[in-house]
Design an enzyme around this catalytic site. Structure first.
Site, PDB file in Angstrom:
ATOM      1  N   ASP A   1       8.694  -4.566  -1.006  1.00 50.68           N
ATOM      2  CA  ASP A   1       8.436  -5.880  -0.397  1.00 50.68           C
ATOM      3  C   ASP A   1       9.195  -6.956  -1.167  1.00 50.68           C
ATOM      4  O   ASP A   1       8.950  -7.154  -2.359  1.00 50.68           O
ATOM      5  CB  ASP A   1       6.934  -6.192  -0.445  1.00 50.68           C
ATOM      6  CG  ASP A   1       6.143  -5.347   0.528  1.00 50.68           C
ATOM      7  OD1 ASP A   1       6.448  -5.397   1.734  1.00 50.68           O
ATOM      8  OD2 ASP A   1       5.232  -4.627   0.084  1.00 50.68           O
TER       9      ASP A   1
ATOM     10  N   ASP B   1       2.276  -1.874   8.768  1.00 53.16           N
ATOM     11  CA  ASP B   1       2.240  -2.307   7.363  1.00 53.16           C
ATOM     12  C   ASP B   1       1.069  -3.250   7.074  1.00 53.16           C
ATOM     13  O   ASP B   1       0.998  -4.349   7.628  1.00 53.16           O
ATOM     14  CB  ASP B   1       3.574  -3.012   7.046  1.00 53.16           C
ATOM     15  CG  ASP B   1       3.682  -3.466   5.592  1.00 53.16           C
ATOM     16  OD1 ASP B   1       2.836  -3.070   4.774  1.00 53.16           O
ATOM     17  OD2 ASP B   1       4.637  -4.212   5.303  1.00 53.16           O
TER      18      ASP B   1
END
Ligand code: DX5
Ligand code: ZN
Length: 216
Positions: free
Chosen positions: A36, A176
């Site tokens: 991320d 996600d």
């Protein structure tokens, strides 16, 4: 039956011991490491600096799945491609250049992912399906790990699959945020292709047993 892949988000892992954390992931049955990237503008948090990205590349034997939560993805796309990206996902929101970003990801030899926030409608982004390999549906608000899974995601997966099939595109669906072994079964059954899971795996001492429990 669809083989659902697991992508481990390392956002909440112990960065003082990153080599060991990544070795545990390497030794597990997961398919990707989910990286991320946050710029402090698209989302309030910041992750990761260049040095950390280099370490992730160096230590990982898994494919890297980059998720860009940034305002200007252009420079980050090049950086991720140089750091072993298999998948690079850019957000639809706050990006006037998303179409060009997707094309440059493909031109760099990576799989192009389009990430969308929980509030963004599938019908709004379907015009971009022809340029993508992966549709990344956020099942939490982007920006941090450890949040609760949003149940509205289930319907969104159904709608996405229907639209992708109707339009006859080869687009995989990745989910996600907030995924644990309580929701993973249903996500598998709905035909999700990649599940991202972070805190559920990282807080478990035995990463592999947590990963296995997502598949059970
Ligand atoms: C949220 C991130 C996710 C998150 C996943 O903005 O994109 O990848 O780190 O972590 P968990 O599984 O803890 O929600
Ligand atoms: Zn992510």
């Amino acid at each position: 039956m669809i083989k659902t892949e697991i992508s481990v988000s390392i956002l909440d892992c112990n960065f003082n011991d990153i080599q060991n954390e990544i070795t545990k992931i390497n030794n597990s049955s997961c398919d990707y490491i989910h990286v991320d990237i946050m710029d402090g503008k698209f989302v309030p948090n910041i992750a990761f600096d260049d040095e950390t990205i280099k370490k992730i590349k160096l230590y990982s034997t898994k494919k890297l799945d980059y998720h860009l939560m940034v305002k200007n993805p252009k420079d980050y796309i090049i950086k991720c491609a140089k750091n072993n990206a298999e998948i690079i996902s850019v957000h639809y929101e706050e990006n006037d250049n998303v179409h060009n970003d997707l094309i440059s990801i493909k031109n760099l030899g990576c799989k192009a992912g389009l990430a969308i926030n929980p509030s963004t409608k599938i019908t709004e982004v379907s015009k971009l399906f022809e340029y993508i390999d992966i549709l990344l549906l956020m099942s939490v608000q982007p920006g941090k790990g450890g949040q609760n899974f949003l149940n509205s995601t289930f319907e969104k997966i159904n709608d996405s699959k229907k639209l992708i099939d109707d339009m006859n595109y080869d687009v995989k669906i990745e989910i996600d945020g907030g995924i644990d072994n309580k929701v993973s079964r249903k996500l598998f059954d709905l035909g999700s292709n990649i599940l991202v899971s972070g805190s559920y795996i990282i807080k478990n001492k035995n990463f592999n047993s947590a990963i296995t429990s997502l598949r059970d």
